[in-house]
Design an enzyme around this catalytic site. Structure first.
Site, PDB file in Angstrom:
ATOM      1  N   SER A  40     -20.104   9.695  -6.533  1.00 21.90           N
ATOM      2  CA  SER A  40     -20.637   9.865  -5.041  1.00 21.90           C
ATOM      3  C   SER A  40     -20.264   8.630  -4.191  1.00 21.90           C
ATOM      4  O   SER A  40     -20.506   8.671  -2.937  1.00 21.90           O
ATOM      5  CB  SER A  40     -21.967   9.644  -5.013  1.00 21.90           C
ATOM      6  N   LYS A 211      -8.201  -0.905 -10.270  1.00 23.23           N
ATOM      7  CA  LYS A 211      -8.045  -2.452 -10.078  1.00 23.23           C
ATOM      8  C   LYS A 211      -9.423  -2.899  -8.974  1.00 23.23           C
ATOM      9  O   LYS A 211      -9.873  -1.931  -8.590  1.00 23.23           O
ATOM     10  CB  LYS A 211      -6.820  -3.022  -9.184  1.00 23.23           C
ATOM     11  N   GLU A 279      -0.683  -4.476   7.412  1.00 21.56           N
ATOM     12  CA  GLU A 279      -1.629  -3.696   8.042  1.00 21.56           C
ATOM     13  C   GLU A 279      -1.809  -4.180   9.534  1.00 21.56           C
ATOM     14  O   GLU A 279      -1.818  -5.594   9.626  1.00 21.56           O
ATOM     15  CB  GLU A 279      -2.893  -3.582   7.100  1.00 21.56           C
ATOM     16  N   HIS A 303      -0.150  -5.152  -6.424  1.00 20.34           N
ATOM     17  CA  HIS A 303       0.828  -4.024  -5.892  1.00 20.34           C
ATOM     18  C   HIS A 303       2.308  -5.028  -5.918  1.00 20.34           C
ATOM     19  O   HIS A 303       3.355  -4.153  -6.550  1.00 20.34           O
ATOM     20  CB  HIS A 303       0.504  -3.756  -4.490  1.00 20.34           C
ATOM     21  N   LYS A 389      -3.513  -8.791   6.714  1.00 23.69           N
ATOM     22  CA  LYS A 389      -4.132  -7.873   7.639  1.00 23.69           C
ATOM     23  C   LYS A 389      -4.215  -8.293   9.103  1.00 23.69           C
ATOM     24  O   LYS A 389      -3.849  -9.514   9.606  1.00 23.69           O
ATOM     25  CB  LYS A 389      -5.574  -7.623   6.957  1.00 23.69           C
ATOM     26  N   ARG A 394       2.062  -1.895  10.635  1.00 24.85           N
ATOM     27  CA  ARG A 394       1.927  -1.354   9.485  1.00 24.85           C
ATOM     28  C   ARG A 394       3.062  -0.819   8.712  1.00 24.85           C
ATOM     29  O   ARG A 394       3.687   0.029   9.184  1.00 24.85           O
ATOM     30  CB  ARG A 394       0.991  -0.096   9.605  1.00 24.85           C
ATOM     31  N   ARG A 399      13.107  -5.604   0.894  1.00 22.21           N
ATOM     32  CA  ARG A 399      14.125  -6.074   1.670  1.00 22.21           C
ATOM     33  C   ARG A 399      15.093  -6.962   0.856  1.00 22.21           C
ATOM     34  O   ARG A 399      14.751  -7.956   0.771  1.00 22.21           O
ATOM     35  CB  ARG A 399      13.813  -6.684   2.958  1.00 22.21           C
ATOM     36  N   LEU A 452      19.035   6.904   4.696  1.00 18.93           N
ATOM     37  CA  LEU A 452      18.422   7.859   3.786  1.00 18.93           C
ATOM     38  C   LEU A 452      17.012   7.966   4.193  1.00 18.93           C
ATOM     39  O   LEU A 452      16.189   7.376   3.597  1.00 18.93           O
ATOM     40  CB  LEU A 452      18.461   7.988   2.486  1.00 18.93           C
ATOM     41  N   TRP A 539      15.619  -0.946  13.132  1.00 21.18           N
ATOM     42  CA  TRP A 539      15.862   0.214  12.625  1.00 21.18           C
ATOM     43  C   TRP A 539      14.886   1.264  13.173  1.00 21.18           C
ATOM     44  O   TRP A 539      13.636   0.870  13.454  1.00 21.18           O
ATOM     45  CB  TRP A 539      15.722   0.160  11.089  1.00 21.18           C
TER      46      TRP A 539
END
Length: 544
Positions: A40, A211, A279, A303, A389, A394, A399, A452, A539
């Protein structure tokens, strides 16, 4: 006799006398029960159930073999749960169309014509898929730390298995813990005591854990020990959804299936590596939860560090999960202790205005951390992990910046270095930034790219969500994209000393404006680490 049948009969000869016929022939795998604990809650609603639905739509979950059980403390009916998650399975007006269909209002010719004209030919079919999928879901209410609810859950699962004629021990049970870590130990104890499948005939019980896996080394090890007493490592799937992203999974292929990367991917050619998560919004109602963890625990320690492992690891012996995870652990164990002078923390102005955030919170909403890997390939190459944040954009990307070209006869170093960029989200792409001749009569140079972009190159190909891929991996028993216990320990060993210094108030976050790049000091740290900013080049994702 087929080999599969022989294997089942061979295994059955080792069963105890409590089983029926010793050489009974059964399918290699029985029916599949997926149990979503915390059904839930928001995570289940927004991620778990949509992923299961997409697997169902793609044909990976067959209605004749799978059944989904939701379990939580909330006292609601089957239909209540189905209605709660329905809106997460379909978008916008299609949600209301599915409701109308279930109520019988979409069966007139005019209604069908309206659906096709306004929403496309697949809208009606999509609505039918949602309704069929929702009928595969049953809800059981119960506590997370007492046996009664789990006994009832086991009864419901067993009845489903019997209805599908699954022989005892051949069924598969997948428990997905969409729950806070604080209830993992009691829930795992209840699963172990009340809901285990007998695995003698090829069936299994697997546990998916979300996590955060603890808050520091001590709490993570305590949690691992508590769960490890109940389940073996092959049964545990610690999920990090970044490992399910399409371009993250492409990293091993890029590195080890392309000849021209092999001689370049080392300290002789690469100057620095950035792994970035940005973000453009703040905590937005999650302030109380976020303040317990902060940006390092929430994003960087898991991450971004997982991505670093795939960028930096050596070629594994094979693609077997354990060989890949062995190499990731070696990378983590080679990371040197983090220096305070190679860390910049930030907190956006207005973060403490959230009523769920303490007035004197020291929790960073932004961090740039430089990691250094002490091995032959990467000695001297800074790996810059950056997350924040309420920033000006975002994106998540890798790189890789190469060193300057020696003997620059074109005098073009000021234009920028070569970079290989992997855009993880949004607008998945990979591009190589390089210097080329400016078209025209003059011998002048300009920065451009070999690009690409997935939306352009793979038109019509649906890129699966990370949770879809990882749940499917769990069903297949592939642990390649999941975090092993020793890997988790090594990751916490890197960041725990820094986190304790922050928790103790020894390191303070700098204030930064929402919508900015973060603290200016972070850019200064980048420059100090060796990153050279490219000016005048941006880019732009190509359009179809």
């Amino acid at each position: 006799m087929g080999s599969g049948q022989w294997m089942v009969e061979k295994r059955s000869s080792f069963r105890s006398d409590s089983f029926s016929k010793e050489y009974e022939t059964v399918p290699e795998t029985g029916c599949l029960s997926i149990i979503v604990l915390g059904a839930s809650g928001d995570l289940a609603k927004k991620k778990t159930f949509p992923a299961l639905y997409n697997l169902y739509r793609r044909g990976f979950l067959q209605s004749n073999e799978v059944y989904i059980f939701g379990y939580a403390r909330t006292k609601i009916s089957d239909d209540d749960l189905r209605n709660r998650i329905r809106g997460s399975l379909v978008d916008g007006a299609k949600y209301y169309l599915s409701i109308l269909r279930d109520c019988g209002f979409l069966f007139s010719p005019f209604a069908s014509l309206f659906v096709i004209l306004y929403f496309g030919k697949d809208a009606s079919e999509h609505s039918e898929d949602v309704s069929k999928f929702l009928q595969l879901i049953k809800y059981v209410s119960g506590s997370y730390d007492t046996e009664d609810g789990f006994r009832l859950l086991d009864k419901e699962i067993s009845e489903h298995e019997v209805s599908k004629n699954s022989a005892e021990g051949s069924s598969r049970r997948l428990f997905y813990l969409a729950l806070p870590p604080s209830v993992y130990p009691p829930v795992c104890r209840m699963i172990r005591k009340c809901c285990m499948n007998r695995s003698d005939l090829g069936g299994w019980t697997r546990i998916v854990i979300e996590k955060p896996f603890g808050k520091d080394l001590e709490s993570a090890e305590k949690l691992s020990a508590q769960i490890g007493e109940l389940f073996e490592e092959p049964q545990l799937y610690r999920i990090d959804h970044y490992l399910g992203k399409e371009l993250v999974q492409n990293l091993l292929v890029l590195r080890f299936a392309n000849r021209f990367f092999l001689p370049l991917w080392n300290r002789d050619n690469i100057d620095n590596v950035q792994i970035v998560f940005r973000e453009d919004f703040g905590t937005e109602g999650r302030g109380g939860y976020f303040d317990e963890y902060g940006i390092i625990r929430d994003i960087i320690q898991n991450h971004l560090l997982q991505v670093l492992c795939l960028v930096a690891m050596e070629k594994p012996v094979s693609l077997k999960p354990e060989h890949i995870r062995d190499e990731k652990v070696k990378v983590l164990q080679s990371v040197l202790p983090i220096k305070d002078e190679e860390v910049v923390l930030g907190q956006y102005e207005g973060y403490r205005d959230d009523p769920t955030v303490p007035d004197h919170s020291n929790t960073p909403t932004f961090a740039t951390v430089v990691l250094r890997i002490h091995n032959e390939r990467w000695e001297g190459v800074p790996f810059i992990l950056k997350a924040g944040k309420a920033l000006n954009s975002r994106k998540a990307e890798i790189r890789v910046q190469f060193k300057d070209v020696p003997g620059d006869i074109f005098k073009c170093q000021k234009q920028g270095r070569n970079e290989f960029v992997i855009r993880l989200q949004p607008s998945e792409a990979m591009y190589m930034k390089l210097t080329v001749k400016q078209p025209g009569l003059e011998m002048s140079t300009v920065q451009s790219e070999l690009d690409l972009s997935y939306k352009q190159r793979y038109q019509g190909v649906a890129i699966p969500e990370a949770y879809e891929r990882l749940i499917l991996d769990t069903i297949r028993g592939d642990q390649q994209h999941f975090v092993r216990r020793d890997e988790l320990k090594a990751a916490w060993e890197i960041f725990t000393p820094l986190l304790h210094r922050i928790d103790d108030g020894e390191m303070k976050p700098l204030q930064y404006q929402p919508g900015s790049r973060g603290p200016v000091e972070a850019d200064e740290l980048l420059a100090k680490a060796g990153y050279v900013q490219t000016h005048g080049y941006i880019w732009i994702p190509p359009t179809l």
